[in-house]
Write a protein that holds these residues in place. Sequence first.
Motif, PDB file in Angstrom:
ATOM      1  N   GLU A 130      37.151 -10.387 -55.524  1.00 40.87           N
ATOM      2  CA  GLU A 130      35.989  -9.715 -54.940  1.00 40.87           C
ATOM      3  C   GLU A 130      35.278  -8.845 -55.976  1.00 40.87           C
ATOM      4  O   GLU A 130      34.049  -8.808 -56.027  1.00 40.87           O
ATOM      5  N   ARG A 131      36.044  -8.147 -56.790  1.00 37.95           N
ATOM      6  CA  ARG A 131      35.427  -7.284 -57.809  1.00 37.95           C
ATOM      7  C   ARG A 131      34.718  -8.112 -58.878  1.00 37.95           C
ATOM      8  O   ARG A 131      33.656  -7.737 -59.344  1.00 37.95           O
ATOM      9  N   LEU A 132      35.329  -9.227 -59.245  1.00 43.44           N
ATOM     10  CA  LEU A 132      34.720 -10.051 -60.284  1.00 43.44           C
ATOM     11  C   LEU A 132      33.489 -10.803 -59.789  1.00 43.44           C
ATOM     12  O   LEU A 132      32.527 -10.986 -60.531  1.00 43.44           O
ATOM     13  N   PHE A 133      33.508 -11.226 -58.547  1.00 41.85           N
ATOM     14  CA  PHE A 133      32.460 -12.123 -58.062  1.00 41.85           C
ATOM     15  C   PHE A 133      31.593 -11.498 -56.981  1.00 41.85           C
ATOM     16  O   PHE A 133      30.777 -12.184 -56.367  1.00 41.85           O
ATOM     17  N   ASP A 156      49.544 -11.596 -57.483  1.00 42.03           N
ATOM     18  CA  ASP A 156      49.561 -12.240 -56.162  1.00 42.03           C
ATOM     19  C   ASP A 156      49.081 -11.284 -55.073  1.00 42.03           C
ATOM     20  O   ASP A 156      48.322 -11.678 -54.189  1.00 42.03           O
ATOM     21  N   ASP A 157      49.535 -10.036 -55.157  1.00 47.03           N
ATOM     22  CA  ASP A 157      49.156  -9.046 -54.137  1.00 47.03           C
ATOM     23  C   ASP A 157      47.679  -8.652 -54.223  1.00 47.03           C
ATOM     24  O   ASP A 157      47.054  -8.340 -53.210  1.00 47.03           O
ATOM     25  N   GLU A 158      47.124  -8.645 -55.416  1.00 46.74           N
ATOM     26  CA  GLU A 158      45.770  -8.130 -55.621  1.00 46.74           C
ATOM     27  C   GLU A 158      44.729  -9.198 -55.940  1.00 46.74           C
ATOM     28  O   GLU A 158      43.578  -8.867 -56.221  1.00 46.74           O
ATOM     29  N   LEU A 159      45.110 -10.460 -55.880  1.00 43.44           N
ATOM     30  CA  LEU A 159      44.189 -11.530 -56.267  1.00 43.44           C
ATOM     31  C   LEU A 159      42.880 -11.483 -55.485  1.00 43.44           C
ATOM     32  O   LEU A 159      41.800 -11.630 -56.058  1.00 43.44           O
ATOM     33  N   LYS A 160      42.963 -11.237 -54.191  1.00 42.20           N
ATOM     34  CA  LYS A 160      41.752 -11.184 -53.371  1.00 42.20           C
ATOM     35  C   LYS A 160      40.842 -10.040 -53.846  1.00 42.20           C
ATOM     36  O   LYS A 160      39.638 -10.228 -54.014  1.00 42.20           O
ATOM     37  N   ASN A 161      41.419  -8.875 -54.069  1.00 42.16           N
ATOM     38  CA  ASN A 161      40.631  -7.729 -54.545  1.00 42.16           C
ATOM     39  C   ASN A 161      40.040  -7.991 -55.930  1.00 42.16           C
ATOM     40  O   ASN A 161      38.878  -7.645 -56.195  1.00 42.16           O
ATOM     41  N   LEU A 168      39.332 -16.403 -63.543  1.00 41.69           N
ATOM     42  CA  LEU A 168      40.568 -15.711 -63.152  1.00 41.69           C
ATOM     43  C   LEU A 168      41.704 -16.017 -64.129  1.00 41.69           C
ATOM     44  O   LEU A 168      42.484 -15.121 -64.477  1.00 41.69           O
ATOM     45  N   GLU A 169      41.786 -17.263 -64.586  1.00 44.48           N
ATOM     46  CA  GLU A 169      42.809 -17.623 -65.579  1.00 44.48           C
ATOM     47  C   GLU A 169      42.575 -16.860 -66.879  1.00 44.48           C
ATOM     48  O   GLU A 169      43.529 -16.389 -67.510  1.00 44.48           O
ATOM     49  N   ASP A 170      41.307 -16.749 -67.273  1.00 40.33           N
ATOM     50  CA  ASP A 170      40.989 -15.991 -68.490  1.00 40.33           C
ATOM     51  C   ASP A 170      41.371 -14.518 -68.341  1.00 40.33           C
ATOM     52  O   ASP A 170      41.904 -13.905 -69.276  1.00 40.33           O
TER      53      ASP A 170
END
Length: 192
Positions: free
Chosen positions: A187-190, A179-184, A82-84
């Motif tokens: 989910e898309r990445l993992f 911040d608003d889309e971190l969960k999405n 996520l940092e990358d």
Amino acid sequence: MSLETVVEDVRDEARARAEEIREAAEADAEEVISEAEADAERIREERLAKVESQIDQEREQTLSSAKLEAKQERLSARRDVLEDVYDGVEAAIEELDGDRRRELTEALLDATLAEFDDDEEVAVYTRTEDVELLEELVAGRTAQVDGEVECLGGVVAESDTSRVRVNNTFDSILETVWDDELKNISERLFDQ
């Protein structure tokens, strides 16, 4: 009755009594041995059960510890990914140039100036590389470029009259969207 017969009777009686005592002693000994063997078996089974329980408990603790460590490593790897991704998005924003940077900066300037009264003197700031662009965009408006700020681009504006400060930098927008889309994003990445 002769003395020999009496002696023989006493001997027979003594032998019979000795045999009874020996049989009773053997029976007692067998009972003691049987109880001792039963106690030994019970103790062995208790200790075996205790050892098996301890082994099971240690196995569970080791397994639980390994699962926790694996979970922490997965979370750490995800955090690194996520940092990358965040760093990649920042780099892409920083590299925006030409018409696209002009369109975005103008849209942010318009949205920023809409927060102030039309007759208010507004000081605007941007990153060093965008000062000339911002000077072109504020020409003919009640705003003036008053310096630079450390950011990826966009606009920061303030007015002494209304004591309002508006931060419409690419950084602040990225942070809000992130911040608003971190969960999405996660989910898309993992594929959770």
